[in-house]
Design a protein around this motif. Structure first.
Motif, PDB file in Angstrom:
ATOM      1  N   GLN A  65       0.826  -1.210   0.000  1.00  0.00           N
ATOM      2  CA  GLN A  65       0.000   0.000   0.000  1.00  0.00           C
ATOM      3  C   GLN A  65       0.865   1.266   0.000  1.00  0.00           C
ATOM      4  O   GLN A  65       0.477   2.291  -0.543  1.00  0.00           O
ATOM      5  CB  GLN A  65      -0.955   0.013   1.201  1.00  0.00           C
ATOM      6  CG  GLN A  65      -1.836  -1.224   1.331  1.00  0.00           C
ATOM      7  CD  GLN A  65      -2.600  -1.539   0.054  1.00  0.00           C
ATOM      8  OE1 GLN A  65      -3.310  -0.689  -0.479  1.00  0.00           O
ATOM      9  NE2 GLN A  65      -2.419  -2.747  -0.458  1.00  0.00           N
ATOM     10  N   ALA A  66       2.037   1.177   0.616  1.00  0.00           N
ATOM     11  CA  ALA A  66       2.958   2.319   0.621  1.00  0.00           C
ATOM     12  C   ALA A  66       3.877   2.265  -0.597  1.00  0.00           C
ATOM     13  O   ALA A  66       4.134   3.282  -1.241  1.00  0.00           O
ATOM     14  CB  ALA A  66       3.782   2.317   1.913  1.00  0.00           C
ATOM     15  N   ALA A  67       4.377   1.070  -0.914  1.00  0.00           N
ATOM     16  CA  ALA A  67       5.360   0.939  -2.002  1.00  0.00           C
ATOM     17  C   ALA A  67       4.744   1.287  -3.353  1.00  0.00           C
ATOM     18  O   ALA A  67       5.412   1.883  -4.209  1.00  0.00           O
ATOM     19  CB  ALA A  67       5.931  -0.480  -2.010  1.00  0.00           C
ATOM     20  N   ASP A  68       3.470   0.936  -3.557  1.00  0.00           N
ATOM     21  CA  ASP A  68       2.788   1.271  -4.818  1.00  0.00           C
ATOM     22  C   ASP A  68       2.744   2.783  -5.040  1.00  0.00           C
ATOM     23  O   ASP A  68       2.630   3.237  -6.171  1.00  0.00           O
ATOM     24  CB  ASP A  68       1.336   0.744  -4.793  1.00  0.00           C
ATOM     25  CG  ASP A  68       1.226  -0.718  -5.188  1.00  0.00           C
ATOM     26  OD1 ASP A  68       2.186  -1.258  -5.775  1.00  0.00           O
ATOM     27  OD2 ASP A  68       0.171  -1.330  -4.917  1.00  0.00           O
ATOM     28  N   ARG A  69       2.818   3.556  -3.954  1.00  0.00           N
ATOM     29  CA  ARG A  69       2.745   5.020  -4.070  1.00  0.00           C
ATOM     30  C   ARG A  69       4.125   5.668  -3.976  1.00  0.00           C
ATOM     31  O   ARG A  69       4.244   6.886  -3.823  1.00  0.00           O
ATOM     32  CB  ARG A  69       1.809   5.570  -2.984  1.00  0.00           C
ATOM     33  CG  ARG A  69       0.353   5.139  -3.226  1.00  0.00           C
ATOM     34  CD  ARG A  69      -0.560   5.513  -2.072  1.00  0.00           C
ATOM     35  NE  ARG A  69      -0.593   6.956  -1.827  1.00  0.00           N
ATOM     36  CZ  ARG A  69      -1.249   7.516  -0.802  1.00  0.00           C
ATOM     37  NH1 ARG A  69      -1.902   6.738   0.059  1.00  0.00           N
ATOM     38  NH2 ARG A  69      -1.234   8.817  -0.639  1.00  0.00           N
ATOM     39  N   GLY A  70       5.175   4.849  -4.025  1.00  0.00           N
ATOM     40  CA  GLY A  70       6.529   5.413  -4.102  1.00  0.00           C
ATOM     41  C   GLY A  70       7.257   5.512  -2.773  1.00  0.00           C
ATOM     42  O   GLY A  70       8.313   6.138  -2.691  1.00  0.00           O
ATOM     43  N   PHE A  71       6.707   4.895  -1.730  1.00  0.00           N
ATOM     44  CA  PHE A  71       7.318   4.991  -0.407  1.00  0.00           C
ATOM     45  C   PHE A  71       7.956   3.662   0.015  1.00  0.00           C
ATOM     46  O   PHE A  71       7.570   2.604  -0.474  1.00  0.00           O
ATOM     47  CB  PHE A  71       6.268   5.408   0.633  1.00  0.00           C
ATOM     48  CG  PHE A  71       5.691   6.763   0.351  1.00  0.00           C
ATOM     49  CD1 PHE A  71       6.247   7.894   0.917  1.00  0.00           C
ATOM     50  CD2 PHE A  71       4.617   6.907  -0.531  1.00  0.00           C
ATOM     51  CE1 PHE A  71       5.735   9.161   0.632  1.00  0.00           C
ATOM     52  CE2 PHE A  71       4.102   8.170  -0.824  1.00  0.00           C
ATOM     53  CZ  PHE A  71       4.663   9.301  -0.247  1.00  0.00           C
ATOM     54  N   VAL A  72       8.902   3.764   0.940  1.00  0.00           N
ATOM     55  CA  VAL A  72       9.477   2.580   1.564  1.00  0.00           C
ATOM     56  C   VAL A  72       8.657   2.313   2.831  1.00  0.00           C
ATOM     57  O   VAL A  72       8.359   3.250   3.579  1.00  0.00           O
ATOM     58  CB  VAL A  72      10.960   2.812   1.947  1.00  0.00           C
ATOM     59  CG1 VAL A  72      11.550   1.566   2.617  1.00  0.00           C
ATOM     60  CG2 VAL A  72      11.775   3.203   0.717  1.00  0.00           C
ATOM     61  N   ALA A  73       8.293   1.065   3.066  1.00  0.00           N
ATOM     62  CA  ALA A  73       7.559   0.707   4.282  1.00  0.00           C
ATOM     63  C   ALA A  73       8.318  -0.369   5.042  1.00  0.00           C
ATOM     64  O   ALA A  73       8.875  -1.284   4.445  1.00  0.00           O
ATOM     65  CB  ALA A  73       6.162   0.191   3.922  1.00  0.00           C
ATOM     66  N   LEU A  74       8.374  -0.207   6.365  1.00  0.00           N
ATOM     67  CA  LEU A  74       8.927  -1.236   7.253  1.00  0.00           C
ATOM     68  C   LEU A  74       7.818  -1.573   8.244  1.00  0.00           C
ATOM     69  O   LEU A  74       7.268  -0.670   8.884  1.00  0.00           O
ATOM     70  CB  LEU A  74      10.138  -0.714   8.030  1.00  0.00           C
ATOM     71  CG  LEU A  74      11.309  -0.097   7.252  1.00  0.00           C
ATOM     72  CD1 LEU A  74      12.355   0.456   8.231  1.00  0.00           C
ATOM     73  CD2 LEU A  74      11.949  -1.134   6.345  1.00  0.00           C
ATOM     74  N   ILE A  75       7.485  -2.851   8.369  1.00  0.00           N
ATOM     75  CA  ILE A  75       6.413  -3.269   9.283  1.00  0.00           C
ATOM     76  C   ILE A  75       6.908  -4.441  10.121  1.00  0.00           C
ATOM     77  O   ILE A  75       7.373  -5.443   9.573  1.00  0.00           O
ATOM     78  CB  ILE A  75       5.146  -3.705   8.504  1.00  0.00           C
ATOM     79  CG1 ILE A  75       4.733  -2.622   7.490  1.00  0.00           C
ATOM     80  CG2 ILE A  75       3.995  -4.000   9.462  1.00  0.00           C
ATOM     81  CD1 ILE A  75       3.548  -3.025   6.615  1.00  0.00           C
ATOM     82  N   ALA A  76       6.850  -4.298  11.437  1.00  0.00           N
ATOM     83  CA  ALA A  76       7.276  -5.368  12.353  1.00  0.00           C
ATOM     84  C   ALA A  76       6.110  -5.710  13.264  1.00  0.00           C
ATOM     85  O   ALA A  76       5.480  -4.817  13.832  1.00  0.00           O
ATOM     86  CB  ALA A  76       8.466  -4.908  13.182  1.00  0.00           C
ATOM     87  N   ASN A  77       5.823  -6.991  13.419  1.00  0.00           N
ATOM     88  CA  ASN A  77       4.617  -7.421  14.134  1.00  0.00           C
ATOM     89  C   ASN A  77       4.904  -8.585  15.072  1.00  0.00           C
ATOM     90  O   ASN A  77       5.685  -9.483  14.745  1.00  0.00           O
ATOM     91  CB  ASN A  77       3.563  -7.838  13.076  1.00  0.00           C
ATOM     92  CG  ASN A  77       2.366  -8.550  13.686  1.00  0.00           C
ATOM     93  OD1 ASN A  77       2.304  -9.776  13.649  1.00  0.00           O
ATOM     94  ND2 ASN A  77       1.447  -7.809  14.243  1.00  0.00           N
ATOM     95  N   SER A  78       4.269  -8.570  16.235  1.00  0.00           N
ATOM     96  CA  SER A  78       4.360  -9.700  17.155  1.00  0.00           C
ATOM     97  C   SER A  78       3.047  -9.817  17.903  1.00  0.00           C
ATOM     98  O   SER A  78       2.298  -8.846  18.011  1.00  0.00           O
ATOM     99  CB  SER A  78       5.508  -9.480  18.155  1.00  0.00           C
ATOM    100  OG  SER A  78       5.257  -8.321  18.935  1.00  0.00           O
ATOM    101  N   ASP A  79       2.764 -11.003  18.398  1.00  0.00           N
ATOM    102  CA  ASP A  79       1.557 -11.181  19.205  1.00  0.00           C
ATOM    103  C   ASP A  79       1.973 -11.515  20.628  1.00  0.00           C
ATOM    104  O   ASP A  79       2.444 -12.623  20.893  1.00  0.00           O
ATOM    105  CB  ASP A  79       0.680 -12.293  18.629  1.00  0.00           C
ATOM    106  CG  ASP A  79      -0.598 -12.466  19.450  1.00  0.00           C
ATOM    107  OD1 ASP A  79      -0.779 -11.740  20.449  1.00  0.00           O
ATOM    108  OD2 ASP A  79      -1.429 -13.324  19.090  1.00  0.00           O
ATOM    109  N   PRO A  80       1.796 -10.571  21.572  1.00  0.00           N
ATOM    110  CA  PRO A  80       2.224 -10.836  22.954  1.00  0.00           C
ATOM    111  C   PRO A  80       1.437 -11.961  23.621  1.00  0.00           C
ATOM    112  O   PRO A  80       1.841 -12.431  24.693  1.00  0.00           O
ATOM    113  CB  PRO A  80       2.011  -9.491  23.662  1.00  0.00           C
ATOM    114  CG  PRO A  80       1.119  -8.697  22.791  1.00  0.00           C
ATOM    115  CD  PRO A  80       1.278  -9.205  21.391  1.00  0.00           C
ATOM    116  N   ALA A  81       0.342 -12.418  22.988  1.00  0.00           N
ATOM    117  CA  ALA A  81      -0.427 -13.531  23.560  1.00  0.00           C
ATOM    118  C   ALA A  81       0.059 -14.885  23.043  1.00  0.00           C
ATOM    119  O   ALA A  81      -0.405 -15.924  23.511  1.00  0.00           O
ATOM    120  CB  ALA A  81      -1.915 -13.358  23.243  1.00  0.00           C
TER     121      ALA A  81
END
Lengths: 356, 356
Positions: free
Chosen positions: A127-143
């Motif tokens: 969604q960001a890269a298609d518009r010319g941006f770099v995206a970094l996304i980090a995810n974890s589930d504390p449960a």
């Protein structure tokens, strides 16, 4: 396997989510991104998740209405409390919020706590890269506790996925990896199919490498998933996990210390605007040439040319637009069951004539 | 092996660098961080690099005087042109510049192009983590070709190191990994010692896994280093490399497309202030508890308790302060040769009485 057009699948998914009371904007975003995930070829994280989300909304786990709370915001970075609203919607909202900020400051980031499950990070990075941006996304589930620290035997953290997206000449480069070798969905698929992994990517409760997914679901005490690098150099996967835990839980101020029991996710989202660094042209020239040099690298196996992450997704998306998306029997049966229960009409299958 | 105190080693290194004309501030920073690197136990990247730097300054590769050019700067993010000044000095300057920015915006980043070689990224990340900040550092050398893309045979990029530092209760957590399984220094060490790697961490020119370091230095065509994940899941290491190349070369606007021949490095440095997110206390509480739960995790081997990255470095630093730092014969002989050449006095060895 019947196939369906992207538009009809999206409308079907919207109807399912609306039928459990989900706000229209959230239903539209979750449906669009889950069907995109399927179109990209990541079937474990597309509409296959819908039955789990619908069930969790009934149990009160997934919140379907409302908006996130702003915990802190200084105009460049912020913390949101997602109150278990849909993860795809929350992260997409964060990306849309961050893009104009990155256009001013070069970088901008939001740490989201107490989101519900996210899904495919690559579909979000796109969604960001298609518009010319770099995206970094980090995810974890504390449960969730499915991976042990390097040298340990007790599952303590989640596979901790991490995605990077950046613009490319034909389509964006989309990296979507995690700190463990294999994922929760993959383990469950193997277990359901009665299959062993090809390699010893798991550890039993004594920390011995194994190919058997049963050690994760059917053993007491339970085993764990091997970190990237396994017994040889698993400190590398552990290092990646520590980064992801610090960004998604440390910065959002909510994590394993709170011992949440609810299925969820914490996410760190950062958007970077190359225009505010050395310029979009400079970025594109460097990275497009680099991608091309990767693709033309002499392959180990002449039949398998080098692919840049995102190449296969782009081909799959084009094919899905031309020929529709098909689902395996288990996934489609689960969706049909929910459609009957919620009195939602099934999408009309794509006729051979419609499929270009 | 004679040992020397940290203070005397720093003074010795400053004198060596000053003798080739290095500005006082740069000599002081490079010396301090290289000796810290040795104290942390990363001997390949401490004073062992000094003879290479001194030689490269004579050849005009390493620039010893001057300052970086500001290519762009919006107050949150910036691009610097390092003009081949010492990498440790440039990245340390970037961290000192970014800390007050992060205190305002939560995050701040600088992409540096055309730095000279950096050294130990963990020693740099520690400069921010010791003061309560999170640091992310990604580095690549556009002049180096040692690792092939996943599925390819031709070395195209560098091991691409990446470091993360964040504050911890007793000492910071310091992650310092790279996209390939093993590093350039480690390969040269094995080759010099006439040893094979314990595992097949390299690829020959046909892409076949091998333990023999000679494929990298003595074969034509040359082989390459395996990515994290090797043949099983090397797409993970490749993904990490793409992120590091994009951050360090794409954003700085200088890279492999320019085909530089000069030994150097491009670096992306980001500093994050937890105070501007959910607060320093919230960050510390989450991450300290997580670190403690890692350390108390039941180990696979009872004799080898789980360590958090940074634990060993902290113990090594304490020991180095108490007992000094010793060097192997090859490293010390090379330093002695330069000291003679540059008429710099050798440090007095630490007497048993001095060592506490």
């Amino acid at each position: 396997m019947t196939t369906h057009s992207i538009a009809r699948l999206e409308a079907f998914a919207v109807a399912l989510y609306r039928a459990v009371g989900m706000d229209a904007d959230k239903a539209a975003t979750v449906a669009r991104l889950q069907v995109l995930t399927d179109a990209m070829g990541r079937r474990t994280h597309g509409l296959a998740m819908a039955p789990l989300y619908l069930a969790d909304s009934r149990k009160g786990g997934l919140r379907v209405s409302g908006s996130q709370a702003i915990v802190s915001d200084n105009g460049v970075s912020a913390v949101w409390d997602g109150d278990y609203l849909p993860g795809l919607w929350l992260v997409n909202e964060a990306i849309q919020t961050l893009i104009p900020r990155a256009e001013k400051s070069g970088i901008a980031a939001i740490a989201i706590r107490k989101s519900h499950h996210i899904g495919c990070l690559a579909a979000l990075a796109k969604q960001a890269a298609d518009r010319g941006f770099v995206a970094l996304i980090a995810n974890s589930d504390p449960a969730g506790q499915r991976v042990a620290p390097y040298g340990g035997t007790e599952a303590l953290f989640t596979p901790d996925p991490f995605a990077v997206g950046y613009p490319g000449a034909e389509h964006p480069v989309l990296v979507d990896i995690c700190a463990s070798i294999t994922t929760t969905s993959m383990t469950r698929q193997k277990l359901a199919a009665g299959e062993q992994f090809e390699h010893a990517w798991l550890l039993d409760a004594q920390g011995r490498p194994t190919r058997d997914p049963a050690v994760l679901e059917h053993s007491t005490p339970r085993g764990s998933r091997q970190l990237i690098g396994g017994s040889e150099y698993g400190h590398k996967g552990f290092g990646l996990a520590l980064m992801i835990e610090a960004l998604s839980q440390g910065l959002s101020g909510h994590g394993r210390k709170d011992a949440p029991q609810r299925w969820g996710g914490n996410t760190f989202v950062q958007v970077i605007d190359p225009k505010l660094f050395a310029g979009a042209d400079a970025f594109d020239e460097q990275m497009d040439q680099f991608s091309d040099r990767c693709r033309s690298n002499r392959p180990v196996d002449p039949a398998r040319p080098v692919r840049v992450p995102g190449d296969q997704a782009a081909r799959s998306i084009a094919l899905a637009h031309a020929e529709g998306v098909g689902y395996d029997a288990a996934t489609w049966t689960a969706l049909e069951t929910w459609a009957r229960d919620l009195k939602v009409a099934l999408p009309t299958a794509l006729s051979p004539k419609e499929a270009r």
